[in-house]
Design an enzyme around this catalytic site. Structure first.
Site, PDB file in Angstrom:
ATOM      1  NE  ARG A   1       7.161   0.524   4.908  1.00 44.27           N
ATOM      2  CZ  ARG A   1       5.935   0.011   4.807  1.00 44.27           C
ATOM      3  NH1 ARG A   1       5.767  -1.257   4.481  1.00 44.27           N
ATOM      4  NH2 ARG A   1       4.877   0.757   5.043  1.00 44.27           N
TER       5      ARG A   1
ATOM      6  NE  ARG B   1      -1.557  -2.437   2.757  1.00 43.44           N
ATOM      7  CZ  ARG B   1      -1.731  -3.720   2.399  1.00 43.44           C
ATOM      8  NH1 ARG B   1      -2.821  -4.094   1.820  1.00 43.44           N
ATOM      9  NH2 ARG B   1      -0.798  -4.624   2.653  1.00 43.44           N
ATOM     10  CB  THR B   2       3.463   2.552   2.279  1.00 45.71           C
ATOM     11  OG1 THR B   2       2.706   2.038   3.376  1.00 45.71           O
ATOM     12  CG2 THR B   2       4.028   3.908   2.623  1.00 45.71           C
TER      13      THR B   2
ATOM     14  CE  LYS C   1      27.242  -2.540  -6.101  1.00 46.28           C
ATOM     15  NZ  LYS C   1      27.651  -1.511  -7.053  1.00 46.28           N
TER      16      LYS C   1
ATOM     17  CG  HIS D   1       3.648   3.711   8.521  1.00 40.19           C
ATOM     18  ND1 HIS D   1       3.809   4.627   7.499  1.00 40.19           N
ATOM     19  CD2 HIS D   1       3.166   2.574   7.937  1.00 40.19           C
ATOM     20  CE1 HIS D   1       3.449   4.052   6.350  1.00 40.19           C
ATOM     21  NE2 HIS D   1       3.065   2.811   6.597  1.00 40.19           N
TER      22      HIS D   1
HETATM   23  N1   CP Z   1      -0.315  -0.085   5.833  1.00 42.10           N
HETATM   24  C1   CP Z   1       0.888  -0.348   5.271  1.00 42.10           C
HETATM   25  O1   CP Z   1       1.904   0.266   5.624  1.00 42.10           O
HETATM   26  O2   CP Z   1       0.866  -1.308   4.315  1.00 42.10           O
HETATM   27  P1   CP Z   1       2.125  -1.792   3.463  1.00 42.10           P
HETATM   28  O3   CP Z   1       3.084  -2.460   4.440  1.00 42.10           O
HETATM   29  O4   CP Z   1       1.574  -2.729   2.446  1.00 42.10           O
HETATM   30  O5   CP Z   1       2.778  -0.580   2.854  1.00 42.10           O
END
Ligand code: CP
Length: 305
Positions: free
Chosen positions: A105, A55-56, A84, A133
């Protein structure tokens, strides 16, 4: 101004006050109506995902393209020069030359803040270990506002893995800007961390910590469920003890208010039974759709000329 205040990027939910949230919610509502535009024509977003995401990553990419911009990046540390031995700092100092904004991320809790120290372009924290998040929490707030109404006065349950779940950390921080009653619902082993509780107390949040959600279900306007974060457990035996602790079933909905809504940041494993999916009270897939307008609002502000 929002653009000036967030010029380093979005690293933590703690950066937001009520005025910032009201501004972003209004801008996101405008973005719901405006499907495509050329606002970010010529701008480039670098999406650096060192951990898995559906999603993100895809909603950031979609949002960027819907604003006329383009996206570069990678979806695993294994295909970058980190493999590396290059440091994250050197990676950021290099990538910032190729883009106008970085969304990242990473499995380390302080990764986004560290990246921001080395970058001249804004950094967006798209999930940092068990830490935060923030853009997920922003889209969660948008979902509640659009689907339930004003947050003020609501009774909200946050349930599941409150220790390792980064979405609930960011969401509880954002909720502290509103007049809400929050129930933190978890197994004893997965309670909110002391440092998170200390912050919320300092913000005078009204909250209770409980284990049995059935005791308060009929009082809730919103229940936000999360999965147990298997990948964060050091000892898998500990995970085995708590996995499957909560399973929300269709029969649970019988004890909820008419306007009750069930949210989940997804991915869902077993904590919500599939027989709940068809209820109008289950809005987790709609919630995922709000990632687009919220992320369009964020990107348009951070890359504004
Ligand atoms: N909600 C969320 O962060 O989903 P993903 O891990 O799929 O990005």
């Amino acid at each position: 101004m929002f653009h000036e205040k967030f010029k380093e990027g979005i690293l933590s939910a703690k950066q937001f006050d009520r005025e910032d949230l009201d501004y972003l919610l209004k801008l996101s509502n405008d973005m719901i109506k405006l499907k495509n535009s050329n606002q970010l024509n010529g701008k480039i977003l670098a999406a650096l995902f060192f951990e898995p995401s559906t999603r993100t990553r895809l909603s950031f990419e979609s949002a960027m393209q819907r604003l006329g911009g383009s996206v570069i990046g990678f979806h695993s540390g294994d295909v970058s020069s980190i493999k590396k031995g290059e440091s994250l700092a050197d990676t950021i100092r290099t990538v910032e030359n190729y883009c106008d904004c970085v969304v990242m991320r990473h499995s380390l809790e302080g990764a986004a803040k560290m990246a921001a120290k080395f970058a001249q372009v804004p950094i967006i924290n798209a999930g940092s270990g068990s830490g935060e998040h923030p853009t997920q929490a922003l889209l969660d707030i948008l979902t509640i506002t659009e689907e339930v109404g004003s947050l003020d006065g609501l009774n909200i349950g946050l349930m599941g893995d409150l220790k390792y779940g980064r979405t609930v950390h960011s969401l509880s921080i954002l909720l502290s800007n509103f007049d809400v009653n929050v129930y933190f619902i978890s197994p004893i082993e997965l309670k909110l961390r002391n440092r998170d509780i200390a912050f919320l107390r300092q913000r005078h949040m009204k909250y209770k910590e409980i284990t049995d959600y059935r005791k308060i279900l009929d009082n809730l306007d919103v229940l936000y469920m999360t999965r147990i974060q298997k990948e964060r457990f050091i000892d898998l035996e500990e995970y085995e003890k708590v996995k499957g602790f909560y399973i929300f079933r269709n029969s649970d909905l019988e004890n909820t208010k008419d306007n009750f809504r069930l949210l989940h940041p997804l991915p869902r494993i077993t904590e919500i039974s599939p027989d709940v999916d068809n209820s109008e009270k289950s809005i987790y897939f709609k919630q995922a759709s709000y990632g687009i307008p919220m992320r369009k609002a964020i990107l348009s502000e951070l890359m504004r000329d």
